[in-house]
Design an enzyme around this catalytic site. Structure first.
Site, PDB file in Angstrom:
ATOM      1  N   CYS A   1       0.864  -1.181   0.000  1.00 41.25           N
ATOM      2  CA  CYS A   1       0.000   0.000   0.000  1.00 41.25           C
ATOM      3  C   CYS A   1       0.903   1.234   0.000  1.00 41.25           C
ATOM      4  CB  CYS A   1      -0.990  -0.021   1.166  1.00 41.25           C
ATOM      5  SG  CYS A   1      -0.278   0.183   2.805  1.00 41.25           S
ATOM      6  N   THR A   2       0.401   2.342   0.496  1.00 44.13           N
ATOM      7  CA  THR A   2       1.161   3.588   0.440  1.00 44.13           C
ATOM      8  C   THR A   2       2.181   3.681   1.579  1.00 44.13           C
ATOM      9  OG1 THR A   2      -0.725   4.678  -0.600  1.00 44.13           O
ATOM     10  CG2 THR A   2       0.994   6.111   0.295  1.00 44.13           C
ATOM     11  N   GLY A   3       1.698   3.751   2.814  1.00 44.69           N
ATOM     12  CA  GLY A   3       2.577   3.981   3.956  1.00 44.69           C
ATOM     13  C   GLY A   3       2.883   2.766   4.799  1.00 44.69           C
ATOM     14  N   ASN A   4       2.271   1.620   4.466  1.00 45.01           N
ATOM     15  CA  ASN A   4       2.476   0.365   5.193  1.00 45.01           C
ATOM     16  C   ASN A   4       2.116   0.503   6.670  1.00 45.01           C
ATOM     17  OD1 ASN A   4       5.154  -1.904   6.029  1.00 45.01           O
ATOM     18  ND2 ASN A   4       3.186  -2.461   5.186  1.00 45.01           N
ATOM     19  N   THR A   5       1.019   1.253   6.936  1.00 45.30           N
ATOM     20  CA  THR A   5       0.527   1.358   8.317  1.00 45.30           C
ATOM     21  C   THR A   5      -0.942   0.982   8.449  1.00 45.30           C
ATOM     22  OG1 THR A   5       0.014   3.711   8.078  1.00 45.30           O
ATOM     23  CG2 THR A   5       2.194   3.144   8.977  1.00 45.30           C
ATOM     24  N   CYS A   6      -1.659   0.822   7.336  1.00 51.14           N
ATOM     25  CA  CYS A   6      -3.094   0.517   7.408  1.00 51.14           C
ATOM     26  C   CYS A   6      -3.452  -0.743   6.612  1.00 51.14           C
ATOM     27  CB  CYS A   6      -3.935   1.687   6.888  1.00 51.14           C
ATOM     28  SG  CYS A   6      -3.708   3.240   7.761  1.00 51.14           S
ATOM     29  N   ARG A   7      -3.623  -0.581   5.300  1.00 53.79           N
ATOM     30  CA  ARG A   7      -4.147  -1.673   4.477  1.00 53.79           C
ATOM     31  C   ARG A   7      -3.210  -2.865   4.359  1.00 53.79           C
ATOM     32  NH1 ARG A   7      -5.556   2.079  -0.510  1.00 53.79           N
ATOM     33  NH2 ARG A   7      -3.702   3.066   0.381  1.00 53.79           N
TER      34      ARG A   7
ATOM     35  N   ASP B   1      -8.592   3.532   1.095  1.00 51.35           N
ATOM     36  CA  ASP B   1      -7.620   3.835   2.144  1.00 51.35           C
ATOM     37  C   ASP B   1      -8.364   4.396   3.355  1.00 51.35           C
ATOM     38  OD1 ASP B   1      -5.466   4.545   3.708  1.00 51.35           O
ATOM     39  OD2 ASP B   1      -4.513   5.805   2.183  1.00 51.35           O
TER      40      ASP B   1
END
Length: 148
Positions: free
Chosen positions: A8-14, A117
């Site tokens: 994903c984008t920041g590797n903190t959620c999805r 997101d």
């Protein structure tokens, strides 16, 4: 052994939720990691992501990772959360052609190819993302197992 990398984008959620969901299914023959296109290395999963995982009795200790060539080379299959993630990977790592797909594309979804997101949203939005990821990962596992 099937090695799956969620991106994903920041590797903190999805992607950490996707990693945790797949790991929680305890299926032999699968290894899983996650990374982010623009991740800061060493961040924990977001508070809401951790809460939603805990609500589903999933214990996952996460530290974010920036997408790097080592992870790309390690993976047999790279599943992204959005089309833009897929395109960024293909642009940066041309050798990934043929093994990088959006999660929805891989599972045969025909519309809206992005997993929403939840970043900055409520716990309820994270819960919806969790449900979507769980459904898609179940479909992905079935597809992988039927082709082996």
């Amino acid at each position: 052994m099937q090695r799956i990398l969620f991106v994903c984008t920041g590797n903190t959620c999805r992607s950490p939720m996707a990693e945790a969901i797949l790991k929680s299914k305890k299926i032999d023959g699968f290894e899983v990691k996650s990374a982010g296109i623009y991740a800061a290395t060493g961040s924990e999963a977001s508070a809401h992501a951790k809460k939603v995982l805990a609500d589903h009795q999933i214990d996952h200790h996460h530290s974010s990772n920036l997408l790097a060539s080592e992870s790309v080379q390690w993976a047999d299959l790279i599943l992204t959360m959005t089309g833009s993630h897929k395109n960024a990977i293909l642009h940066q790592f041309s050798e990934t052609a043929g093994k990088v797909f959006t999660l929805k594309e891989f599972t045969g979804e025909q519309y809206d190819m992005d997993v929403v997101d939840p970043y900055g949203g409520s716990v309820a939005i994270y819960q919806e993302t969790y449900q979507e990821l769980d459904r898609l990962i179940t479909k992905a596992i079935e597809k992988i197992q039927s082709s082996q």
